[in-house]
Design an enzyme around this catalytic site. Sequence first.
Site, PDB file in Angstrom:
ATOM      1  N   GLU A 154      62.607 -50.838  24.763  1.00 35.20           N
ATOM      2  CA  GLU A 154      63.700 -49.961  25.343  1.00 35.20           C
ATOM      3  C   GLU A 154      64.403 -49.004  23.927  1.00 35.20           C
ATOM      4  OE1 GLU A 154      68.062 -50.545  27.474  1.00 35.20           O
ATOM      5  OE2 GLU A 154      67.108 -52.299  26.984  1.00 35.20           O
ATOM      6  N   GLU A 292      70.585 -45.992  33.306  1.00 32.57           N
ATOM      7  CA  GLU A 292      69.402 -47.052  33.355  1.00 32.57           C
ATOM      8  C   GLU A 292      68.472 -46.049  33.995  1.00 32.57           C
ATOM      9  OE1 GLU A 292      69.334 -49.837  31.964  1.00 32.57           O
ATOM     10  OE2 GLU A 292      71.110 -50.509  31.718  1.00 32.57           O
TER      11      GLU A 292
END
Length: 329
Positions: A154, A292
Amino acid sequence: MSYVGPDFDPPQPRRPRRGPLTVALAALVPGALLGWLVYDTVGGSGGGGGSDGATVRAATSAASSAAASPTSSASASDDAKQPGTPSPTPTLADPTTSAPAASGPLKGKVVVIDPGHNPGNFQHTAEINRKVNIGTNWKECDTTGTSTNAGYTEAQFTLDVSHRLKALLERQGATVKLTHDNGSPSWGPCVDGRARIGNDAHADAAISIHADGSAAGNRGFHVILPGAVHSGAADTRPIVARSASLGERVAGNFVRVTGEQASNYIGDGTGLVTRKDLGGLNLSTVPKVFIECGNMRDSKDAALLTSGAWRQKAAQGISEGIVSFLRSS
């Protein structure tokens, strides 16, 4: 600083001169190049334009058939093929100091981009595990973030998208600051420090870039809005309404540009979620949201998140949402 993808082709060797015809063609090249530069300057991307009122639910229905998997020939191809390899990063002497802004419609506007997590967090677990006050309670300074099953982290994803987003916004004339970059700092910052960078910059808009780590089968993006918090050092009441406007515009443009569906596991299909437990939002005094961009643990979302071509679309969608918000200010 403009972003160069990982598959940038090196310059090819010169060919030998071929006489008068080559000379004549060479005389035409500068004019063509000048025309291209003028076109690029006038028609720069990230404009936002006529999509200011886009809603996530309507756009999701229209875009779901257009959502495309990345092709194998994408110019900034699959980073999951090289797990653990950091994405290229611009060189900045101080990650919180932006490059000089060009002239443009956003001249004078300040945007703070917060790339979620940090590639160095894995080597600093003691530091990131210490608790900081987020107003409502105490939480870990930071976390390592998630990754795809193939090992694309990430932290790599958030830095890559942040670089692309920064370049797009600077082309519009905005002054852009990142909370960290190029290994500086080597870990973090802590969540309270990330909020403080946006506050100290008096940002007109701030956004934190993330990707989720939910169960396989859970797909789609969502934008996190700050709830009304008034506790300790946290008081989001002055920014709740404007943050909601920012988040709605980012979500609407994101789904329109990327074709990614709104989350099927949170937000009731709206792509919008309100939370009161995130220090980066609780401690912000400027309009701020999180996004997100997808679920790294789902194979279909992971195929998008690891595609350089799709990440450029993600940055474009976020940029257009921010531009729309700033032009409405």
